[in-house]
Design an enzyme around this catalytic site. Sequence first.
Site, mmCIF file in Angstrom:
data_model
loop_
_atom_site.group_PDB
_atom_site.id
_atom_site.type_symbol
_atom_site.label_atom_id
_atom_site.label_comp_id
_atom_site.label_asym_id
_atom_site.label_seq_id
_atom_site.Cartn_x
_atom_site.Cartn_y
_atom_site.Cartn_z
ATOM 1 N N TYR A 142 0.821 -1.216 0.000
ATOM 2 C CA TYR A 142 0.000 0.000 0.000
ATOM 3 C C TYR A 142 0.856 1.267 0.000
ATOM 4 O O TYR A 142 0.360 2.359 -0.260
ATOM 5 C CB TYR A 142 -0.953 0.032 1.208
ATOM 6 C CG TYR A 142 -2.022 -1.053 1.190
ATOM 7 C CD1 TYR A 142 -2.206 -1.860 0.068
ATOM 8 C CD2 TYR A 142 -2.842 -1.265 2.283
ATOM 9 C CE1 TYR A 142 -3.175 -2.854 0.057
ATOM 10 C CE2 TYR A 142 -3.816 -2.260 2.273
ATOM 11 C CZ TYR A 142 -3.974 -3.053 1.160
ATOM 12 O OH TYR A 142 -4.927 -4.034 1.153
ATOM 13 N N LYS A 189 3.132 -15.503 2.011
ATOM 14 C CA LYS A 189 3.048 -16.258 0.759
ATOM 15 C C LYS A 189 4.492 -16.605 0.379
ATOM 16 O O LYS A 189 5.004 -16.247 -0.691
ATOM 17 C CB LYS A 189 2.356 -15.388 -0.310
ATOM 18 C CG LYS A 189 1.994 -16.106 -1.583
ATOM 19 C CD LYS A 189 0.876 -17.111 -1.414
ATOM 20 C CE LYS A 189 0.626 -17.843 -2.717
ATOM 21 N NZ LYS A 189 -0.286 -18.999 -2.568
ATOM 22 N N ASP A 221 -3.425 -18.011 1.339
ATOM 23 C CA ASP A 221 -4.597 -18.688 0.754
ATOM 24 C C ASP A 221 -5.125 -19.751 1.720
ATOM 25 O O ASP A 221 -6.330 -19.865 1.959
ATOM 26 C CB ASP A 221 -4.269 -19.277 -0.633
ATOM 27 C CG ASP A 221 -2.886 -19.904 -0.716
ATOM 28 O OD1 ASP A 221 -2.102 -19.768 0.246
ATOM 29 O OD2 ASP A 221 -2.579 -20.544 -1.736
ATOM 30 N N ASP A 245 -5.191 -6.732 6.050
ATOM 31 C CA ASP A 245 -6.391 -5.993 5.671
ATOM 32 C C ASP A 245 -7.508 -6.986 5.314
ATOM 33 O O ASP A 245 -8.638 -6.907 5.804
ATOM 34 C CB ASP A 245 -6.027 -5.124 4.450
ATOM 35 C CG ASP A 245 -7.114 -4.129 4.089
ATOM 36 O OD1 ASP A 245 -8.085 -4.014 4.856
ATOM 37 O OD2 ASP A 245 -6.984 -3.477 3.032
ATOM 38 N N ASP A 249 -10.864 -8.411 7.874
ATOM 39 C CA ASP A 249 -12.270 -8.244 7.476
ATOM 40 C C ASP A 249 -12.976 -9.603 7.455
ATOM 41 O O ASP A 249 -14.139 -9.709 7.857
ATOM 42 C CB ASP A 249 -12.383 -7.587 6.098
ATOM 43 C CG ASP A 249 -12.508 -6.071 6.228
ATOM 44 O OD1 ASP A 249 -12.198 -5.553 7.314
ATOM 45 O OD2 ASP A 249 -12.906 -5.415 5.244
#
Length: 361
Positions: A142, A189, A221, A245, A249
């Site tokens: 980001y 990852k 994943d 992030d 959620d």
Amino acid sequence: MEKNIALIPGDGIGPDVVAEAVNVLNTVASKFGHKFNYETVTAGGCAIDKFGKPLPQEELDKCLKSDAVLLGAVGGPKWDNLPSELRPEKALLGLRGGMKVFANLRPAVMWKQLKDACPLKDEIVGDGLNILIVRELISGIYFGDRGTAADGKSAWDTEKYTWSEIERIVRMGFEFAQKRQKRLCVVDKANILNSSQLWRKVTESVKEDYPDVALSYLYIDNASMQLVRNPRQFDVIATSNMFGDILSDEASQITGSIGMLASASLGDGGPGLYEPIHGSAPDIAGKNLANPLATILSAAMLLRYSFGLEKEAKVIEDSVNSVLDEGYRTGDIAGSHLDELKSSGKLVGTKEMGKLVVERI
Ligand code: NAD
């Protein structure tokens, strides 16, 4: 103890819910002999209206010289069509960057009284969930180099982390795990990304300092699958900005209600930033309909993490628990019992919910 708290009511339901959290803080202060002084900070859409920008420097300065900051929410349709540097959400990025809060803590707690709102089967959630996600907040993709080619046919964003940016998050993850169930899962990852391989290398280099914590790794994943398949396996999760992030959620959805979830953003000893995870809910603003509990629970986190007032924080959480045990609900957590709650007088508004918590303190 005397402390200064900067309050950012913000927009929409922000002022409604912050007012209730302040009542709760004042009640705790008088019960335990503390003094909290407040300074109001104008940020978000209301600051655009007043000053022409979402976070003027002097408003940020009020936060920087406080001992902790409590934020309601910012934004709303009124400001949706402004250019991006003038959007209310810029105030959030400005606060995080300006206050140098690099770690975002999102506890995903499923209150047993609100089990009905959880979309997962009973046998999966058992008698509740309590997961803490420690998300890196001011680096990674980001904030990395980005661009769009002149012909508009390609675009890129860069995930870049330094050793020290990773180390401070991972150490925080270990430290929280030590105070909880002593399990830390680092999510990455690493089968593909170099940056994730560095996360593992850093984690391996510090794990000896926390021999009492069981460490595991999951690829993002798999972690997102495990979170719905067997969420109780998790205690503390530490991860990068983007993965955090998304996972936080997902975790909040499992707990059922957006109106119950608190968060804290912490840096290196400066003031922390505490806020509910929900937005400004313009559809219900000023109507005495918002659930103030996420903000009240954020105030509890503020007492715990910024002021070291564990007993006081616990009293707030226990009071919320009692109010829920007694069956009181705001509309967002009423589930399918709306009519029943209405006739028993237990369907309450923002102010009544705040008052119920205050009375139990
Ligand atoms: P939202 O969280 O404001 O609302 C989503 C839904 O949940 C709405 O139906 C709302 O009524 C309900 N809801 C949210 N909080 C509630 C509460 N405490 N009690 C009862 N119901 C509640 O998300 P949105 O609608 O996507 O965004 C609205 C505005 O908020 C936008 O301008 C957005 O940019 C902004 N926003 C701000 C923050 C923040 O300040 N941290 C976070 C997210 C969104």
